[in-house]
Enzyme design. Structure first.
Site, mmCIF file in Angstrom:
data_model
loop_
_atom_site.group_PDB
_atom_site.id
_atom_site.type_symbol
_atom_site.label_atom_id
_atom_site.label_comp_id
_atom_site.label_asym_id
_atom_site.label_seq_id
_atom_site.Cartn_x
_atom_site.Cartn_y
_atom_site.Cartn_z
ATOM 1 N N GLY A 1 -6.583 14.508 26.831
ATOM 2 C CA GLY A 1 -7.766 14.508 26.572
ATOM 3 C C GLY A 1 -8.010 14.197 24.996
ATOM 4 O O GLY A 1 -7.762 13.653 23.775
ATOM 5 N N ARG B 1 -21.235 20.482 20.797
ATOM 6 C CA ARG B 1 -19.729 21.541 20.461
ATOM 7 C C ARG B 1 -20.316 22.769 20.249
ATOM 8 O O ARG B 1 -19.515 23.700 20.362
ATOM 9 C CB ARG B 1 -18.780 21.313 20.907
ATOM 10 C CG ARG B 1 -17.933 19.714 20.995
ATOM 11 C CD ARG B 1 -16.508 18.789 20.834
ATOM 12 N NE ARG B 1 -15.553 19.868 21.288
ATOM 13 C CZ ARG B 1 -14.764 20.910 20.436
ATOM 14 N NH1 ARG B 1 -15.023 20.642 19.816
ATOM 15 N NH2 ARG B 1 -13.885 21.600 21.551
ATOM 16 N N TYR C 1 -19.752 25.745 22.483
ATOM 17 C CA TYR C 1 -18.268 26.248 22.522
ATOM 18 C C TYR C 1 -17.866 27.226 21.446
ATOM 19 O O TYR C 1 -16.883 27.879 21.487
ATOM 20 C CB TYR C 1 -17.508 25.547 22.854
ATOM 21 C CG TYR C 1 -16.984 24.750 23.810
ATOM 22 C CD1 TYR C 1 -16.943 24.765 25.434
ATOM 23 C CD2 TYR C 1 -18.007 22.990 23.642
ATOM 24 C CE1 TYR C 1 -17.235 23.966 26.429
ATOM 25 C CE2 TYR C 1 -18.143 22.275 24.179
ATOM 26 C CZ TYR C 1 -17.305 22.714 25.866
ATOM 27 O OH TYR C 1 -17.800 22.044 26.670
ATOM 28 N N CYS D 1 -36.140 20.685 19.157
ATOM 29 C CA CYS D 1 -37.215 21.979 19.583
ATOM 30 C C CYS D 1 -36.593 22.949 19.739
ATOM 31 O O CYS D 1 -36.976 24.409 20.175
ATOM 32 C CB CYS D 1 -37.521 20.833 20.552
ATOM 33 S SG CYS D 1 -37.275 21.098 22.160
ATOM 34 N N TYR E 1 -15.082 14.558 23.843
ATOM 35 C CA TYR E 1 -16.633 15.585 24.503
ATOM 36 C C TYR E 1 -17.522 15.980 22.480
ATOM 37 O O TYR E 1 -18.276 16.255 22.997
ATOM 38 C CB TYR E 1 -15.970 16.632 24.016
ATOM 39 C CG TYR E 1 -14.870 16.731 25.966
ATOM 40 C CD1 TYR E 1 -14.731 16.215 26.942
ATOM 41 C CD2 TYR E 1 -12.993 16.983 24.818
ATOM 42 C CE1 TYR E 1 -13.470 16.473 27.901
ATOM 43 C CE2 TYR E 1 -12.301 17.451 25.754
ATOM 44 C CZ TYR E 1 -12.292 16.772 26.948
ATOM 45 O OH TYR E 1 -11.026 16.532 27.862
HETATM 46 N N1 LLP Z 1 -7.166 16.898 32.402
HETATM 47 C C1 LLP Z 1 -7.626 18.101 33.847
HETATM 48 C C2 LLP Z 1 -8.014 18.641 35.001
HETATM 49 C C3 LLP Z 1 -9.078 19.097 33.078
HETATM 50 O O1 LLP Z 1 -10.039 19.422 33.426
HETATM 51 C C4 LLP Z 1 -9.218 18.658 31.336
HETATM 52 C C5 LLP Z 1 -10.043 19.546 30.642
HETATM 53 C C6 LLP Z 1 -7.822 17.102 30.978
HETATM 54 C C7 LLP Z 1 -6.663 17.802 31.680
HETATM 55 C C8 LLP Z 1 -8.220 17.155 30.009
HETATM 56 O O2 LLP Z 1 -8.334 18.326 28.487
HETATM 57 P P1 LLP Z 1 -7.452 18.574 26.855
HETATM 58 O O3 LLP Z 1 -6.338 17.850 26.448
HETATM 59 O O4 LLP Z 1 -8.474 17.227 26.045
HETATM 60 O O5 LLP Z 1 -8.037 19.442 26.236
HETATM 61 N N2 LLP Z 1 -15.727 20.116 26.874
HETATM 62 C C9 LLP Z 1 -14.805 20.751 26.734
HETATM 63 C C10 LLP Z 1 -13.358 20.541 26.696
HETATM 64 C C11 LLP Z 1 -13.734 20.648 28.341
HETATM 65 C C12 LLP Z 1 -12.514 19.806 28.823
HETATM 66 C C13 LLP Z 1 -12.136 19.643 30.701
HETATM 67 N N3 LLP Z 1 -11.715 19.624 30.906
HETATM 68 C C14 LLP Z 1 -14.793 20.554 24.776
HETATM 69 O O6 LLP Z 1 -15.213 20.606 24.317
HETATM 70 O O7 LLP Z 1 -14.142 21.822 24.085
#
Ligand code: LLP
Length: 404
Positions: A265, A302, A306, A332, A360
């Site tokens: 992602g 974020r 996080y 707020c 995200y």
């Molecule tokens: N595959 C699955 C099953 C997942 O749950 C996720 C992310 C991905 C792939 C992709 O992960 P990436 O390559 O983007 O790291 N909102 C958080 C990140 C949460 C990721 C959730 N799952 C942030 O902004 O850091």
């Protein structure tokens, strides 16, 4: 040379479309995808874009045109992917904690399905038996990822069926003669250390012999991209090399070489994104000089959620003297984007740009404080086009039913 949008470009785009504004740069997405595909050339690897990071349909279509498949976390993402033109066999649906009827809906749409609980695996067996291939999401009990909130493979995580319950999985597989086509893990996001993936592979390889129909090993997403100078990116070349060696040595039970899947992602869309805000107010106090922008955690959660670091640049005054600021929003409650950050001198009306805003960012935005969600702009071949309108007042009332 890496694909970037210049300050002048960003200012022009902000002037044309207003702020707050998400801007996505096509050429950067392409660069990232090509980096991946060239690193893994010669391996039997397929990439599924984890579209939870950014689902704008134009982004989906663009990523499809590059050759990637798509990974979805809800049936609505599946429908968006179909709408964007992905054929069902290029869509992976990795469910977690959802009611079985959503899995039935996905099956009906003909997409690839990963199941993450014994309960849903049992229901899948009852309903579809051997007739429809299915993958199993496992919890490998490996701690990985940038912080606990984005770690998903450890032994206290809700995700997947724990590998120690393999005997229960096998009972269900046997009972319904299930056709298990893939084993899946996703241990976390922002994984710097490639050995985490290798550890995951070892866990899966120990189980491969149980599944005679197995064709794919899905290692999830989680590649890290840099957020600041000297920050590291997951060494995908080293990963590709190690994966190649590991898989060459491990054919599946039927003697076939297994195909590897990844679900990136952030790697594909984090760096393509710029979030442009405008400075509303500067407030000098004894403790800090606050810069309030026309946004807040309602648009980019974020940093607050996080403790994520986003590089911020004052594109309106690139040569000004440096000063220390706390960059905050207009929500707020405390919505600090950056504490004690050195920026080129900031004046009211300046544009502040947040980097790494593609993944995200918009996707996790909300209407908190009844603020409008930002617009989105796509830049390709030097052309900036609006791909999502900014909310208007009617959007805030759209689904409300006025009964009094
Ligand atoms: N595959 C699955 C099953 C997942 O749950 C996720 C992310 C991905 C792939 C992709 O992960 P990436 O390559 O983007 O790291 N909102 C958080 C990140 C949460 C990721 C959730 N799952 C942030 O902004 O850091």
């Amino acid at each position: 040379m890496s694909a970037v949008l210049s300050r002048e470009n960003l200012i022009r785009i902000a002037q044309e479309f207003g702020t707050p504004l998400y801007v996505y740069h096509a050429e950067k997405i392409k660069e990232q995808y090509e980096k991946l595909s060239s690193a893994f050339e010669g391996t039997n690897t397929v990439f599924f874009y984890a579209c939870k990071a950014l689902t704008n349909v134009n982004i989906l279509r663009y990523i499809k045109s590059l050759g990637a498949n798509v990974d979805c976390s809800s049936v609505n993402e599946v429908k968006l992917a179909l709408h964007a033109g992905f054929p069902p066999q290029r869509i992976l649906y990795t469910s977690n904690g959802i009611a079985f009827d959503e899995i039935e809906e996905a099956q009906n749409l003909g997409v690839i399905i990963n199941i993450d609980s014994l309960s849903n695996l049992e229901k899948f067996g009852q309903k579809f038996g051997h007739s429809y291939p299915v993958g199993i999401r496992l919890r490998p009990n490996i701690m990985a990822g940038g912080n606990l909130k984005i770690s998903t493979g450890h032994d206290k995580s809700k995700f997947g069926v724990p590998v120690d319950q393999i005997h229960l999985i096998l009972d269900i597989v046997k009972k319904y003669n299930l056709r298990i086509s893939d084993l899946h893990i996703h241990t976390g996001s922002e994984i710097k250390d490639v050995s985490v993936f290798l550890k995951g592979i070892e866990v899966l390889f120990d189980l491969v012999h149980h599944f005679k129909d197995l064709e794919f090993i899905d290692l999830g997403g989680g590649f890290k991209v840099p957020h600041k100078q000297d920050d590291v990116e997951t060494d995908i070349h080293s990963l590709a090399k190690k994966i190649k060696q590991a898989f060459a040595a491990h054919p599946n039970a039927a003697g076939k070489t297994l195909q590897v899947w990844f679900e990136p992602g952030k790697f594909l869309v984090s760096e393509c994104g710029y979030f442009i805000t405008r400075v509303n107010v500067i407030k000098e106090t004894a403790g800090a000089c606050f810069v309030s922008v026309d946004s807040g955690f309602n648009h980019l959660i974020r940093p607050m959620f996080y403790d994520a670091y986003h590089h911020i640049e004052n594109v309106s005054n690139p040569h000004g003297p440096e000063k220390k600021y706390s960059v905050v929003g207009n929500i707020c409650e405390t919505d600090t984007f950056a504490w004690d950050r050195m920026l080129k001198e900031v004046r009211e009306g300046d544009y502040l740009v947040f980097y790494n805003a593609g993944a995200y960012g918009f996707e996790m935005s909300s209407n908190f404080n009844s603020r409008f969600k930002p617009a989105e702009v796509f830049v390709k071949d030097g052309n900036a086009q609006i791909i999502r309108k900014r909310d208007v007042f009617e959007d805030l009332l759209r689904n409300q039913i006025e009964v009094i």
